[in-house]
Design an enzyme around this catalytic site. Structure first.
Site, mmCIF file in Angstrom:
data_model
loop_
_atom_site.group_PDB
_atom_site.id
_atom_site.type_symbol
_atom_site.label_atom_id
_atom_site.label_comp_id
_atom_site.label_asym_id
_atom_site.label_seq_id
_atom_site.Cartn_x
_atom_site.Cartn_y
_atom_site.Cartn_z
ATOM 1 N N GLY A 11 59.668 37.238 40.565
ATOM 2 C CA GLY A 11 59.920 35.757 40.274
ATOM 3 C C GLY A 11 59.625 35.712 38.764
ATOM 4 N N GLY A 14 56.324 37.943 37.893
ATOM 5 C CA GLY A 14 56.346 39.640 38.092
ATOM 6 C C GLY A 14 57.550 40.144 36.967
ATOM 7 N N ARG A 151 43.818 31.187 27.351
ATOM 8 C CA ARG A 151 44.093 29.973 27.109
ATOM 9 C C ARG A 151 42.667 29.257 26.187
ATOM 10 N NH1 ARG A 151 46.107 29.070 33.214
ATOM 11 N NH2 ARG A 151 48.443 28.959 32.629
ATOM 12 N N HIS A 175 39.268 31.358 39.885
ATOM 13 C CA HIS A 175 40.493 30.915 39.161
ATOM 14 C C HIS A 175 40.861 29.777 39.677
ATOM 15 C CE1 HIS A 175 43.815 31.188 36.739
ATOM 16 N NE2 HIS A 175 44.883 31.566 37.588
#
Ligand code: APR
Length: 308
Positions: A11, A14, A151, A175
């Site tokens: 997806g 990946g 980030r 996370h």
């Protein structure tokens, strides 16, 4: 190419990770999915990009785990996204089932691999991979902290108008929204950001970092972030394949470090050919430790739902 890296789940995350690994010529790449044709199509497309990228990596898309045989590193991104009406616990159970089945195949064909789980909820999925694989803790290293700290680095660089290359950020914990960005250990050219930014700006960066995933989900409407997660996977794969001994924040099984036991939580580790070769313990102030404990409690609660 010398090594092989398999990416399970073709997806968004990946495929982005696979492409990064192939473009950087880190290894041959096998992209596997249950969807028929999708990994084959994406894999072929990536392979056809390699002459332009100057990479001799081979990329193969497949539905057959036999093609993953002997992988040095296996990245697991397979899973379902949360759908309307699905509770967090429903998603947890569904993805745990997928990860369990995937891990069994990974172990069968690549018993010496290092597994990088990426599927969310990340820390709980690491626990499933670790239990199902029977691998030592060094060889199950979850991807979360590299993304979260990237980030934070972007936001620091933006606030100070400096190169992202000068920034360094530490994010500990699970996370999720209880993650613990650590301003005292986050620096620009070695200078703690607590010396460079006012408290309000630091607070805003910390809050934005913790909500970084949600911010992108909201913007996209459907799906979640994949460029930065893909890049984070590539950095981890590179550190392992090149035995760089790079200190990166990753989700690893703690055995008493930071006062936490038998739980996957994000902490700085030394990443090299052996996987998470060393867990780096840094001194925390009382407030930071309390925040880490709270984050670990949130992970423990999720893992508890799985009956661990
Ligand atoms: N085996 C292999 N692949 C599977 C399986 C399985 N049992 N079940 C699902 N998949 C595949 C899907 O077919 C899909 O192609 O996993 C892929 C997931 O891709 P996306 O839905 O695009 O999700 P993505 O955005 O890549 O995120 C994957 O990473 O960052 C996390 O939260 C994210 O848990 C999510 C995961």
């Amino acid at each position: 190419m010398i090594g092989k890296v398999s990416v399970i789940g073709s997806g968004h995350v990946g495929a982005t990770a696979a492409r990064g690994i192939a473009n950087k010529e880190l290894a041959d790449v096998v992209l596997l999915d249950i969807l028929d044709g999708v990994p084959q199509g994406k894999g072929l497309d990536m392979f056809e990009a390699c002459p332009i990228e100057g990479s001799d990596a081979r990329v193969l898309g497949t539905n057959d785990y036999a093609d993953t045989t002997g992988s040095a590193v296996v990245v697991i991104t397979a899973g379902l996204a949360r759908k309307p009406g699905m509770s967090r616990d429903d998603l947890l159970q569904k993805n745990a089932g997928i990860i369990k089945a995937v891990t069994a195949e990974v172990v069968k064909y690549s018993p010496d691999s290092i597994i990088i789980p990426v599927t969310n909820p990340l820390d709980a999925m690491c626990q499933v991979v670790h239990r199902e694989s029977g691998f030592p803790r060094e060889r199950v290293v979850g991807m979360a902290g590299v993304l979260d700290s990237a980030r934070m680095r972007s936001f620091i660089a933006d606030a100070l108008k400096v190169s992202v290359e000068n920034t360094h950020a530490f994010v500990l914990g699970g996370h999720g929204d209880t993650m613990v960005p650590l301003p005292r250990y986050s620096t620009v050219a070695g200078i703690p950001i607590t010396e460079l930014l006012d408290q309000a700006t630091i607070d805003a960066i910390v809050t934005r970092t913790a909500g970084g995933g949600a911010e992108i989900v909201k913007l996209l409407g459907t799906g979640s972030a994949f460029y930065a997660p893909g890049s984070a996977v590539v950095e981890m794969v590179e550190a392992i394949l090149k035995d760089k001994k790079k200190i990166l924040p990753c989700a690893v099984l703690l055995q008493g470090e930071y006062g936490i036991r038998d739980l996957f939580v994000g902490v700085p580790v030394k990443l090299g050919a052996g996987g998470a070769e060393q867990i780096i313990e840094i001194k925390l102030e009382a407030g930071e430790q309390a925040a880490l404990d709270k984050s670990a409690d949130a992970v423990r609660e999720l893992v508890g739902v799985l009956g661990f």
